[in-house]
Design a protein around this motif. Structure first.
Motif, PDB file in Angstrom:
ATOM      1  N   ASP A 473       0.840  -1.194   0.000  1.00 14.23           N
ATOM      2  CA  ASP A 473       0.000   0.000   0.000  1.00 14.23           C
ATOM      3  C   ASP A 473       0.878   1.248   0.000  1.00 14.23           C
ATOM      4  O   ASP A 473       1.904   1.299   0.701  1.00 14.23           O
ATOM      5  CB  ASP A 473      -0.928   0.013   1.216  1.00 14.23           C
ATOM      6  CG  ASP A 473      -2.143   0.906   1.003  1.00 14.23           C
ATOM      7  OD1 ASP A 473      -2.163   1.647   0.008  1.00 14.23           O
ATOM      8  OD2 ASP A 473      -3.066   0.857   1.836  1.00 14.23           O
ATOM      9  N   ALA A 474       0.470   2.242  -0.779  1.00 12.09           N
ATOM     10  CA  ALA A 474       1.199   3.508  -0.823  1.00 12.09           C
ATOM     11  C   ALA A 474       0.816   4.404   0.343  1.00 12.09           C
ATOM     12  O   ALA A 474       1.628   5.208   0.817  1.00 12.09           O
ATOM     13  CB  ALA A 474       0.940   4.217  -2.151  1.00 12.09           C
ATOM     14  N   ALA A 475      -0.423   4.310   0.823  1.00 11.03           N
ATOM     15  CA  ALA A 475      -0.880   5.111   1.962  1.00 11.03           C
ATOM     16  C   ALA A 475      -0.380   4.482   3.256  1.00 11.03           C
ATOM     17  O   ALA A 475      -0.109   3.274   3.316  1.00 11.03           O
ATOM     18  CB  ALA A 475      -2.398   5.204   1.966  1.00 11.03           C
ATOM     19  N   ASN A 490       5.292  -0.893   2.647  1.00 14.54           N
ATOM     20  CA  ASN A 490       4.638   0.371   2.967  1.00 14.54           C
ATOM     21  C   ASN A 490       5.686   1.457   3.221  1.00 14.54           C
ATOM     22  O   ASN A 490       6.434   1.370   4.202  1.00 14.54           O
ATOM     23  CB  ASN A 490       3.740   0.199   4.185  1.00 14.54           C
ATOM     24  CG  ASN A 490       2.865   1.404   4.432  1.00 14.54           C
ATOM     25  OD1 ASN A 490       3.036   2.112   5.420  1.00 14.54           O
ATOM     26  ND2 ASN A 490       1.920   1.651   3.541  1.00 14.54           N
ATOM     27  N   PRO A 491       5.771   2.465   2.349  1.00 19.07           N
ATOM     28  CA  PRO A 491       6.801   3.505   2.506  1.00 19.07           C
ATOM     29  C   PRO A 491       6.734   4.232   3.843  1.00 19.07           C
ATOM     30  O   PRO A 491       7.778   4.606   4.400  1.00 19.07           O
ATOM     31  CB  PRO A 491       6.517   4.457   1.338  1.00 19.07           C
ATOM     32  CG  PRO A 491       5.831   3.610   0.317  1.00 19.07           C
ATOM     33  CD  PRO A 491       5.008   2.642   1.099  1.00 19.07           C
ATOM     34  N   ALA A 492       5.529   4.461   4.375  1.00 22.10           N
ATOM     35  CA  ALA A 492       5.411   5.193   5.634  1.00 22.10           C
ATOM     36  C   ALA A 492       6.120   4.458   6.764  1.00 22.10           C
ATOM     37  O   ALA A 492       6.666   5.090   7.679  1.00 22.10           O
ATOM     38  CB  ALA A 492       3.939   5.410   5.980  1.00 22.10           C
ATOM     39  N   ALA A 498       4.998   9.452   1.160  1.00 22.73           N
ATOM     40  CA  ALA A 498       4.498   8.824  -0.063  1.00 22.73           C
ATOM     41  C   ALA A 498       3.210   9.472  -0.553  1.00 22.73           C
ATOM     42  O   ALA A 498       2.412   8.828  -1.235  1.00 22.73           O
ATOM     43  CB  ALA A 498       4.274   7.332   0.177  1.00 22.73           C
ATOM     44  N   ARG A 499       3.016  10.758  -0.251  1.00 18.31           N
ATOM     45  CA  ARG A 499       1.784  11.410  -0.684  1.00 18.31           C
ATOM     46  C   ARG A 499       1.690  11.526  -2.204  1.00 18.31           C
ATOM     47  O   ARG A 499       0.584  11.671  -2.739  1.00 18.31           O
ATOM     48  CB  ARG A 499       1.671  12.786  -0.036  1.00 18.31           C
ATOM     49  CG  ARG A 499       1.242  12.740   1.415  1.00 18.31           C
ATOM     50  CD  ARG A 499       1.207  14.111   2.050  1.00 18.31           C
ATOM     51  NE  ARG A 499       2.551  14.669   2.196  1.00 18.31           N
ATOM     52  CZ  ARG A 499       2.812  15.835   2.795  1.00 18.31           C
ATOM     53  NH1 ARG A 499       1.820  16.560   3.283  1.00 18.31           N
ATOM     54  NH2 ARG A 499       4.056  16.268   2.894  1.00 18.31           N
ATOM     55  N   ASN A 533      -1.505  15.633 -10.539  1.00 17.47           N
ATOM     56  CA  ASN A 533      -0.218  15.728  -9.832  1.00 17.47           C
ATOM     57  C   ASN A 533       0.654  14.492 -10.028  1.00 17.47           C
ATOM     58  O   ASN A 533       1.312  14.024  -9.093  1.00 17.47           O
ATOM     59  CB  ASN A 533      -0.438  15.972  -8.333  1.00 17.47           C
ATOM     60  CG  ASN A 533      -1.233  17.233  -8.057  1.00 17.47           C
ATOM     61  OD1 ASN A 533      -1.078  18.245  -8.768  1.00 17.47           O
ATOM     62  ND2 ASN A 533      -2.087  17.193  -7.040  1.00 17.47           N
ATOM     63  N   CYS A 534       0.680  13.977 -11.231  1.00 20.19           N
ATOM     64  CA  CYS A 534       1.553  12.825 -11.510  1.00 20.19           C
ATOM     65  C   CYS A 534       3.004  13.283 -11.511  1.00 20.19           C
ATOM     66  O   CYS A 534       3.355  14.286 -12.155  1.00 20.19           O
ATOM     67  CB  CYS A 534       1.198  12.223 -12.868  1.00 20.19           C
ATOM     68  SG  CYS A 534       2.237  10.825 -13.344  1.00 20.19           S
ATOM     69  N   PRO A 535       3.888  12.608 -10.799  1.00 19.07           N
ATOM     70  CA  PRO A 535       5.318  12.960 -10.846  1.00 19.07           C
ATOM     71  C   PRO A 535       5.826  12.978 -12.289  1.00 19.07           C
ATOM     72  O   PRO A 535       5.502  12.092 -13.088  1.00 19.07           O
ATOM     73  CB  PRO A 535       5.978  11.858 -10.018  1.00 19.07           C
ATOM     74  CG  PRO A 535       4.897  11.412  -9.076  1.00 19.07           C
ATOM     75  CD  PRO A 535       3.631  11.495  -9.864  1.00 19.07           C
TER      76      PRO A 535
END
Length: 721
Positions: A473-475, A490-492, A498-499, A533-535
């Motif tokens: 999950d990214a969130a 999970n990056p967090a 990871a917003r 807001n795509c990187p």
């Protein structure tokens, strides 16, 4: 002779070597080769085999009593261009039911000649054997005999007795037995019994010794053991293979054991009789040795099993060690190679390797993979990325044509919570597959779902049965979830922000770690998952692979529309066509429908938005029950997203769509959603407020307290801002 005009009354003995030498319409004598779910394979000559489809039978396939090697009579219905032979049922199944028999010898002088039969000249002979003279004493049990054995015993064991004369009869009757006679008879019988017992013991020992010698000789004469990775080089050879049973399938004919060793997988067919389980003592995960002939059937390799032995002790441990070493070497990728330079992706490199290893190991161990993702554009793209990477590995690993459907499944979720309803569905399926088909328990992969405490009960149910659980999950994920998963990406949890990371971008990176060959196929997918807001690095990556901004938008909109309809279906082929097919017509057509439906709904909604100011927070509120089509596209979650993007103004702005018993909330600032719901519940305790979906921003309440619930939520938002 008029037999040529009456070929339906004549059967032929085929002596050709090509299917195309057969004559459609003729009846031929063949030999049963084996059974399949869809019919019976019949050999008409070496390397000439046809299919008698079950639809051609005049009875159920399961009721046939034919066994491999039995002679049968069939009609050639058709010979296809590729050499496949379609056979028809013959009601005549005996030579005497035909008018005659002819030879079909396309390349020889015997063509059309009568078939000579010498059966009438054969006579049955009965061989007799002398009676052993053994007697059965009182209390001794006789060994059970088969009906055939009893018949033979009656027919062949004849005792020859000396003829009685009147003189000897009179002498015997006139002389009474004395005590010495009785003692003598008893001693004689005892000696005979002891001698007989000793003889039986010696015979049993000799027989046992002979069986041991035969077993040792048989073991010494086992064909060469070969690895399954090179089994294709041994077609037609008798071989010995060792490995682990991955699955067992009972067909209408043979039992099919899927065998795995350190180098590959192959199906091993064992036949007892139609539909009867061969080697019932053999189970999934047993380590076994199989001896048989390697064959190629309908383009797929298969071993015709002649002997199957369950290994124990050191032999079993050796097989397990070979598999474990090979799995470790093959399953774990060397490193993660991100699609683009993105800090939150780099932060989870180690856990991505763990997830990739788990997926690859599941493929190698013949464990099904179940992917659970949300029924959104982001979720479907993430699932398709993993699917794109895994399916080629399954095709390479398993010879069956339908293996990719058997070992890989996507099951979309209506929301990001993996609740008890979804978990019960999965557990029911996996236990049924285990009990009915000897399937292994699956690896369940969650993409953008299952990472919050609301999913703990569902994850726990999977854990009770030992199913492996991988969550990506990214969130931010809740801390408690780590204890109910085998791998958590999970990056967090790694301290990364990871917003600006989507689940699809993270899953696409994982797909390349699973299978580096799909890198070019999935490089445009991260850009597809961002509504805004795509990187820039993902936009550039997509452009480098031929997907400009308009093409990316069309793909996103098309997938979003198809994700809504039949949301519980994976729509595997359709989604693959949209995302990976070079033809732009399909995506363009579907995305046009998306825009038409969204514009109509947004136009109606914007005309009915209610603006509110709550302690300096601007809120626009839509009564979704009154001013949207709740059961048509777009769904409320997607509609409120679009309204928020189009109407937001400033940093203290929220959009709310509320219906009969739930509302969706979007905000321009950062909100602690769970804390917000707790605060709102305290303000309106009778409203029954609860966080139904943290990821979707969905809050549930009681129908009779709609206004109280809305006021409490807006007040809680103002407090956080």
């Amino acid at each position: 002779m008029d037999w040529i005009t009456h070929e339906e009354d004549v059967w032929f003995e085929f002596r050709g070597n090509s299917p195309h030498q057969l004559v459609p319409g003729r009846f031929y004598r063949g030999t049963v080769d084996g059974y399949a779910d869809f019919g019976v394979f019949v050999d008409l000559a070496p390397n000439v085999t046809g299919l008698l489809h079950r639809s051609e039978l005049d009875k159920r396939l399961e009721s046939l009593t034919w066994e491999p090697g039995d002679d049968v009579f069939v009609q050639v219905k058709n010979v296809r261009d590729n050499g496949n032979i379609d056979l028809g049922w013959s009601i005549r199944q005996g030579e005497n039911e035909f008018r005659g028999a002819r030879i079909h010898d396309p390349d020889g002088e015997a063509d059309n000649q009568p078939v000579e039969s010498d059966k009438s000249e054969q006579t049955a002979t009965i061989k007799t054997k002398p009676v052993s003279g053994k007697r059965r004493h009182v209390g001794e049990k006789s060994e059970p005999k088969s009906a055939a054995a009893e018949t033979q015993s009656v027919e062949t064991e004849v005792v020859e007795a000396e003829p009685e004369t009147e003189e000897t009869t009179a002498d015997d009757e006139s002389r009474a037995p004395t005590a010495s006679d009785v003692v003598g008879n008893l001693e004689e019988e005892t000696e005979e019994a002891e001698a007989e017992s000793e003889q039986e013991t010696e015979e049993a020992e000799a027989e046992s010794e002979q069986e041991t010698e035969e077993a040792e000789a048989e073991e010494a004469e086992l064909p060469e053991r070969v690895s399954l990775g090179i089994i294709g080089d041994h077609v037609g050879d008798h071989v010995t293979v060792e490995g682990t049973i991955s699955s067992v399938r009972q067909t209408g004919g043979p039992t099919v054991f899927e065998l795995r060793d350190e180098s590959g997988v192959v199906d091993c067919a064992a036949f007892v009789e139609a539909g009867v389980r061969a080697y019932p003592e053999v189970n999934v995960d047993d380590n076994v040795r199989i001896v048989g002939e390697v064959e190629r059937r309908r383009g797929e390799l298969q071993i015709e099993t002649e002997d199957l032995t369950v290994l124990e002790g050191e032999e079993s441990e050796a097989v397990e060690q070979r598999l474990a070493d090979a799995l470790s070497d093959e399953a774990r990728p060397d490193a993660i190679a991100p699609l683009a330079d993105h800090e939150p992706v780099a932060a989870v490199g180690a856990s991505l390797l763990d997830a990739a290893e788990a997926i690859r190991r599941a493929v190698l161990e013949s464990r099904p993979i179940v992917v659970r993702h949300t029924a959104t554009a982001d979720g479907y793209v993430a699932g398709a990325a993993i699917e794109r990477a895994v399916l080629p590995l399954i095709r390479e690993e398993h010879p069956r044509d339908d293996a990719e459907y058997h070992y890989f499944t996507r099951r979309p979720l209506d929301e990001a919570v993996y609740g008890m309803d979804a978990a019960t569905n999965d557990v029911t399926r996996m236990l049924e597959d285990r009990d009915r088909h000897d399937e292994k328990l699956p690896l369940v992969l969650f993409l953008g779902a299952g990472s919050t405490t609301e999913s703990l009960d569902g994850l726990g149910l999977l854990g009770v049965y030992g199913a492996e659980r991988v969550v990506l999950d990214a969130a931010p994920a809740d801390e408690e979830v780590a204890g109910e998963t085998d791998v958590l990406v999970n990056p967090a949890r790694e301290g990364a922000d990871a917003r600006d990371l989507s689940v699809g971008a993270l899953a696409a990176t994982l797909s390349v770690a699973v299978n580096a060959d799909v890198r070019d196929d999935v490089s445009h997918l991260p850009a597809v998952t961002y509504w805004e807001n795509c990187p820039q690095q993902y936009l550039d990556l997509a452009a480098d692979h031929g997907f400009d901004a308009d093409r990316v938008r069309e793909l996103r909109e098309a997938v979003a529309l198809e994700a809504y309809y039949q949301s519980y279906q994976d729509k595997r082929e359709l989604i693959a066509d949209l995302l990976f097919d070079a033809d732009e017509g399909l995506a363009g057509h579907v995305s046009e429908q998306f825009r038409i439906k969204v514009e109509d709904e947004v136009e109606t909604a914007e005309a009915n938005l209610e603006a509110r100011d709550v302690h300096g927070v601007t809120a626009v509120v839509l009564d979704s029950d009154a001013f949207s089509h709740r059961f048509d596209f777009p769904p409320t979650a997607l509609l409120v997203d679009e309204l928020h993007r189009r109407n937001r103004d400033g940093d203290r702005f929220v959009t709310v769509a509320f219906g009969t018993d739930e509302l969706y909330l979007r905000a321009t600032g950062d909100l602690d959603f769970r804390t917000l719901v707790e605060s709102a519940a305290a303000k309106a305790p009778a409203a029954g407020l609860g966080a139904a979906g943290i990821r979707e921003g969905r809050i549930e309440f009681l129908t009779g307290a709609r206004e109280e619930a809305l006021d409490a939520v807006l007040a809680a938002v103002a407090e956080q801002f």
